[in-house]
Write an enzyme that holds these catalytic residues in place. Structure first.
Site, mmCIF file in Angstrom:
data_model
loop_
_atom_site.group_PDB
_atom_site.id
_atom_site.type_symbol
_atom_site.label_atom_id
_atom_site.label_comp_id
_atom_site.label_asym_id
_atom_site.label_seq_id
_atom_site.Cartn_x
_atom_site.Cartn_y
_atom_site.Cartn_z
ATOM 1 N NE ARG A 104 35.394 40.770 46.228
ATOM 2 C CZ ARG A 104 34.482 40.968 45.307
ATOM 3 N NH1 ARG A 104 33.226 40.681 45.555
ATOM 4 N NH2 ARG A 104 34.800 41.455 44.140
ATOM 5 C CB THR A 108 34.420 31.087 48.641
ATOM 6 O OG1 THR A 108 35.331 31.956 49.334
ATOM 7 C CG2 THR A 108 35.029 29.710 48.490
ATOM 8 C CG ASP A 200 39.412 46.105 42.497
ATOM 9 O OD1 ASP A 200 39.387 44.901 42.790
ATOM 10 O OD2 ASP A 200 39.865 46.982 43.270
ATOM 11 C CG ASP A 203 42.944 46.737 41.117
ATOM 12 O OD1 ASP A 203 43.898 46.661 41.922
ATOM 13 O OD2 ASP A 203 42.403 45.732 40.612
#
Ligand code: URA
Length: 209
Positions: A104, A108, A200, A203
């Site tokens: 990602r 944006t 996440d 992670d």
């Protein structure tokens, strides 16, 4: 929601709650994700086509049910998709596997492709795309665009958590692709994280933060 199946089995919901807790260890998170993925796999393959094969049991002959058609293809959206892939492969060890690398852009939130490797003949196979988090939908939409370019026609998408925004974007882009998820959360925050979510997924799975 049309085309979206929430798999609210008690075992999945219980395990998901433990995964959401911020103090759950990396090892625990990974193990739970693998366990949940086998349960999700069970549901997403529920309607696979069957045929019959003549076999001999120790007692007699019978026409016994077996899966029809070509081997399934599992597609992991790197890197978090690998956490779902493992459990799926435990249940369907003969499946073919594709990997799509997308990251990602943090400004944006757009999906940028950096890797793509898939079996040559995916046209006549059931293709099951896995990514734990359906957030903005950008990565999964881009992954499925690519698979369709390569000829995939029968695609399903499996995730652990989905945001309503992601589901809307995904179903608008790919109305022919059903979504299977363990939960639909409240919304996305300004950073594109699912709320309440679990953080996440990559992670937490790999202990990288
Ligand atoms: N990806 C993640 O890993 N977590 C989110 O909440 C959103 C996208």
């Amino acid at each position: 929601m049309d085309g979206v199946t929430v798999i609210d089995h008690p075992l999945i919901q219980h395990k998901l709650t433990i995964m959401r807790k911020k103090d759950t260890s990396t090892a625990g998170f990974r193990r739970l994700l693998r366990e949940i993925s086998t349960l999700l796999c069970y549901e997403v393959t529920r309607d696979l086509e069957m045929t019959h094969e003549r076999i001999e049991t120790p007692i007699t002959q019978m026409d016994a049910p077996v899966l029809a058609g070509k081997k399934l293809v599992f597609v992991s959206i790197l890197r978090a998709g690998n956490g779902l892939l493992e459990g799926m492969l435990e249940l369907v060890p003969s499946a073919r596997v594709a990997h799509i690398g997308l990251y990602r852009n943090h400004d944006t939130l757009e999906a940028i492709e950096y890797y793509f490797k898939a079996p040559e003949d995916i046209t006549n196979r059931v293709v099951i795309v896995v990514d734990p988090m359906l957030a903005t939908g950008n990565s999964s939409i881009a992954a499925i665009d690519k698979l369709k370019e390569r000829g995939a026609q029968n695609i399903r998408f499996v995730c652990l958590l989905a945001a309503p925004e992601g589901i809307k974007a995904f179903r608008t882009a790919h109305p022919d692709v059903p979504v299977f998820t363990a939960a639909i959360d409240s919304h996305l925050n300004e950073l594109g994280y699912i709320v309440p979510g679990l953080g996440d997924a990559g992670d937490r799975m790999y202990g990288t933060k």
